[in-house]
Scaffold this active site. Structure first.
Site, PDB file in Angstrom:
ATOM      1  N   SER A  23      34.224  18.186  11.639  1.00 11.03           N
ATOM      2  CA  SER A  23      32.879  18.742  11.818  1.00 11.03           C
ATOM      3  C   SER A  23      32.911  20.127  12.459  1.00 11.03           C
ATOM      4  O   SER A  23      32.164  21.021  12.059  1.00 11.03           O
ATOM      5  CB  SER A  23      32.048  17.789  12.673  1.00 11.03           C
ATOM      6  OG  SER A  23      32.665  17.580  13.932  1.00 11.03           O
ATOM      7  N   CYS A  43      36.439   2.037  14.208  1.00 12.04           N
ATOM      8  CA  CYS A  43      36.601   2.493  15.593  1.00 12.04           C
ATOM      9  C   CYS A  43      35.434   1.951  16.419  1.00 12.04           C
ATOM     10  O   CYS A  43      34.525   1.330  15.874  1.00 12.04           O
ATOM     11  CB  CYS A  43      36.626   4.018  15.659  1.00 12.04           C
ATOM     12  SG  CYS A  43      37.375   4.622  17.203  1.00 12.04           S
ATOM     13  N   CYS A  89      33.848   4.010  19.116  1.00 14.42           N
ATOM     14  CA  CYS A  89      33.089   5.002  19.906  1.00 14.42           C
ATOM     15  C   CYS A  89      31.618   5.096  19.528  1.00 14.42           C
ATOM     16  O   CYS A  89      30.789   5.442  20.366  1.00 14.42           O
ATOM     17  CB  CYS A  89      33.776   6.357  19.859  1.00 14.42           C
ATOM     18  SG  CYS A  89      34.313   6.877  18.242  1.00 14.42           S
ATOM     19  N   ARG A 146      39.242  11.791  25.638  1.00 19.49           N
ATOM     20  CA  ARG A 146      40.094  10.876  24.871  1.00 19.49           C
ATOM     21  C   ARG A 146      41.582  11.217  24.983  1.00 19.49           C
ATOM     22  O   ARG A 146      42.378  10.790  24.160  1.00 19.49           O
ATOM     23  CB  ARG A 146      39.668  10.913  23.400  1.00 19.49           C
ATOM     24  CG  ARG A 146      38.198  10.600  23.144  1.00 19.49           C
ATOM     25  CD  ARG A 146      38.021   9.928  21.803  1.00 19.49           C
ATOM     26  NE  ARG A 146      36.722  10.113  21.178  1.00 19.49           N
ATOM     27  CZ  ARG A 146      35.602   9.526  21.576  1.00 19.49           C
ATOM     28  NH1 ARG A 146      35.583   8.728  22.627  1.00 19.49           N
ATOM     29  NH2 ARG A 146      34.465   9.742  20.919  1.00 19.49           N
ATOM     30  N   CYS A 148      36.736   4.692  22.417  1.00 16.02           N
ATOM     31  CA  CYS A 148      37.171   4.093  21.153  1.00 16.02           C
ATOM     32  C   CYS A 148      37.728   2.677  21.315  1.00 16.02           C
ATOM     33  O   CYS A 148      38.361   2.150  20.407  1.00 16.02           O
ATOM     34  CB  CYS A 148      38.195   4.993  20.480  1.00 16.02           C
ATOM     35  SG  CYS A 148      37.551   6.648  20.144  1.00 16.02           S
ATOM     36  N   LYS A 188      44.451  14.875  11.320  1.00 17.82           N
ATOM     37  CA  LYS A 188      43.108  15.319  11.705  1.00 17.82           C
ATOM     38  C   LYS A 188      43.181  16.034  13.035  1.00 17.82           C
ATOM     39  O   LYS A 188      43.816  15.513  13.954  1.00 17.82           O
ATOM     40  CB  LYS A 188      42.205  14.084  11.827  1.00 17.82           C
ATOM     41  CG  LYS A 188      40.811  14.366  12.321  1.00 17.82           C
ATOM     42  CD  LYS A 188      39.998  13.111  12.383  1.00 17.82           C
ATOM     43  CE  LYS A 188      38.865  13.358  13.343  1.00 17.82           C
ATOM     44  NZ  LYS A 188      38.502  12.212  14.091  1.00 17.82           N
ATOM     45  N   ARG A 239      30.254  14.258  17.104  1.00 20.08           N
ATOM     46  CA  ARG A 239      29.882  13.349  18.191  1.00 20.08           C
ATOM     47  C   ARG A 239      28.375  13.330  18.399  1.00 20.08           C
ATOM     48  O   ARG A 239      27.817  12.323  18.806  1.00 20.08           O
ATOM     49  CB  ARG A 239      30.648  13.698  19.459  1.00 20.08           C
ATOM     50  CG  ARG A 239      32.114  13.315  19.299  1.00 20.08           C
ATOM     51  CD  ARG A 239      32.943  13.641  20.506  1.00 20.08           C
ATOM     52  NE  ARG A 239      34.355  13.355  20.220  1.00 20.08           N
ATOM     53  CZ  ARG A 239      35.339  13.668  21.045  1.00 20.08           C
ATOM     54  NH1 ARG A 239      35.074  14.263  22.196  1.00 20.08           N
ATOM     55  NH2 ARG A 239      36.579  13.381  20.719  1.00 20.08           N
ATOM     56  N   LYS A 268      46.152  11.992  14.981  1.00 25.23           N
ATOM     57  CA  LYS A 268      44.808  12.394  15.388  1.00 25.23           C
ATOM     58  C   LYS A 268      44.876  13.032  16.766  1.00 25.23           C
ATOM     59  O   LYS A 268      45.252  12.404  17.742  1.00 25.23           O
ATOM     60  CB  LYS A 268      43.899  11.173  15.408  1.00 25.23           C
ATOM     61  CG  LYS A 268      42.478  11.523  15.784  1.00 25.23           C
ATOM     62  CD  LYS A 268      41.571  10.352  15.544  1.00 25.23           C
ATOM     63  CE  LYS A 268      40.173  10.658  16.037  1.00 25.23           C
ATOM     64  NZ  LYS A 268      39.302   9.501  15.866  1.00 25.23           N
TER      65      LYS A 268
HETATM   66  C1  PBG Z   1      35.898   8.213  15.594  1.00 23.39           C
HETATM   67  C2  PBG Z   1      35.989   9.468  14.823  1.00 23.39           C
HETATM   68  C3  PBG Z   1      35.795  10.788  15.259  1.00 23.39           C
HETATM   69  C4  PBG Z   1      35.897  11.600  14.127  1.00 23.39           C
HETATM   70  C5  PBG Z   1      36.186  10.769  13.060  1.00 23.39           C
HETATM   71  N1  PBG Z   1      36.251   9.468  13.500  1.00 23.39           N
HETATM   72  C6  PBG Z   1      35.456  11.303  16.611  1.00 23.39           C
HETATM   73  C7  PBG Z   1      36.473  11.279  17.674  1.00 23.39           C
HETATM   74  O1  PBG Z   1      37.588  10.817  17.503  1.00 23.39           O
HETATM   75  O2  PBG Z   1      36.138  11.715  18.762  1.00 23.39           O
HETATM   76  C8  PBG Z   1      35.698  13.089  14.092  1.00 23.39           C
HETATM   77  C9  PBG Z   1      35.313  13.651  12.781  1.00 23.39           C
HETATM   78  C10 PBG Z   1      34.748  15.028  12.787  1.00 23.39           C
HETATM   79  O3  PBG Z   1      34.737  15.782  13.776  1.00 23.39           O
HETATM   80  O4  PBG Z   1      34.261  15.405  11.730  1.00 23.39           O
HETATM   81  N2  PBG Z   1      36.964   7.943  16.432  1.00 23.39           N
HETATM   82 ZN    ZN Z   2      36.530   6.451  18.089  1.00 22.13          ZN
END
Ligand code: PBG
Ligand code: ZN
Length: 336
Positions: free
Chosen positions: A285, A124, A126, A227, A134, A258, A215, A205
């Site tokens: 997270s 990705c 970001c 996003r 992203c 996710k 983040r 996602k």
């Molecule tokens: C990158 C990504 C993210 C997460 C995994 N890959 C952040 C997002 O999409 O904003 C989040 C993982 C987590 O919260 O543990 N795109």
């Molecule tokens: Zn990303």
């Protein structure tokens, strides 16, 4: 006496009598080799910064990896998911496909410590772009929705994936929610000679508030906007099935949902619709932080709660789980 009328002799508690019987009839069992640990690799030396909102997790520099990797393998963990925090960010996220980028440096170092550990890379932008989105942001006007150029981003994602493959990644996991992402990556990987490399797509996602601590950890929060123009609306479930259908047709080897804990119904639907594909769920997270914080306050039993939640994710249909609890579970299962 005539309990329930029709089946007076039924007593489900016969199967709940003792540990031995309960183990015998148990339908799901959490195993540490089904857990993947996320790791945050930061450019520099001598860095092991604890992440405040993620107790037990660090931003770590490549030179500090040996101890951590050895600990992980000792606990029986078989796979990790890498996130990179580069030295320099720019509008295109160039470090993410640079030969000496942070991920490209980390993978060979990890393989040198333990060649057997499965290394997955999050593909990705970001964490690499100065704006924190992203992909390639074309124009942005104050207060307007953020516009990410889908097809320009695909070209760069392909470069990033091939670069991870060349560095030695075992599984490529694109997470940017771009349309046609899996197709673009499959083609690029095949052309570069990596026909054997599996793609684990972050197929489903959601635009979720459960990514907050991540983040901070990955230094990848968007500098403006959010996003919602590219991640899914959490009110939707049928759309998740469409996302999976497209990813499968584009050549995804494995699917992902996710977040996980707050999306058990989605995991269940995806698994029932596509039982033939391995399904991963990402216990994010924020979901990790909810348990950690309540446990720190003494309001819940951490071990029992974490085991229950992860077992529920597995029971819902996830074949394997990405979780910040992987090390603890490894420990708990070792001293049962
Ligand atoms: C990158 C990504 C993210 C997460 C995994 N890959 C952040 C997002 O999409 O904003 C989040 C993982 C987590 O919260 O543990 N795109
Ligand atoms: Zn990303």
């Amino acid at each position: 006496m005539n309990y329930h009328g029709h089946f007076p002799k039924t007593r489900l508690r016969r199967l709940r009598q003792s540990d031995n019987i309960r183990v015998l009839v148990r339908e799901t069992r959490l195993d540490v080799n089904k857990l993947i640990l996320p790791m945050f690799i930061k450019y520099g030396t001598n860095i092991k910064n604890p992440i405040a909102s993620m107790p037990g997790h660090y931003q770590i520099s490549v030179d500090q990896l040996a101890e951590e990797i050895n600990e992980i393998t000792r606990l029986g963990i078989k796979g990790i998911m890498l996130f990179g925090i580069p030295a320099q960010k720019d509008p295109l996220g160039k470090d993410s496909y640079a030969k000496n980028g942070i991920i490209q440096t980390a993978i060979p170092a990890i393989k040198k410590i333990t060649p057997d550990l499965l290394v997955m890379t999050d593909v990705c932008f970001c964490e690499y772009t100065d704006h924190g989105h992203c992909g390639v942001v074309t124009q942005h006007e104050e207060g307007q929705a953020v516009n990410v150029d889908n097809d320009k981003t695909l070209e760069l994602l392909a470069k990033q994936a091939v670069s991870h493959a060349q560095a030695g990644a075992d599984i490529i996991a694109p997470s940017g929610n771009m349309d046609g992402m899996v197709y673009a990556l499959r083609n690029a990987l095949d052309e570069a000679g990596f026909t054997h490399l599996p793609i684990l797509s972050y197929s489903v996602k959601y635009a979720s508030s459960m990514y907050g601590p991540f983040r901070q950890a990955a230094e990848g929060a968007p500098k403006f906007g959010d996003r919602r123009t590219y991640q899914m609306d959490y009110a939707n479930v049928n759309e998740a099935i469409r996302e999976c259908a497209l990813d499968i047709s584009e050549g995804a080897d494995m699917l992902m949902v996710k977040p996980a804990h707050t999306y058990l119904d989605i995991i269940c639907r995806v698994k029932q619709t596509y039982p033939e594909l391995p399904l991963c769920a990402y216990h994010t997270s924020g979901e990790f932080a909810l348990v950690k914080a309540a446990a720190e306050k003494g309001w819940i039993d951490e071990r029992k709660s974490a085991m229950e939640i992860l077992t529920a994710i597995h029971r819902a249909g996830a074949d394997f789980i990405i979780t910040y609890y992987a090390k603890e579970v490894g420990q708990w299962l070792q001293n049962k």
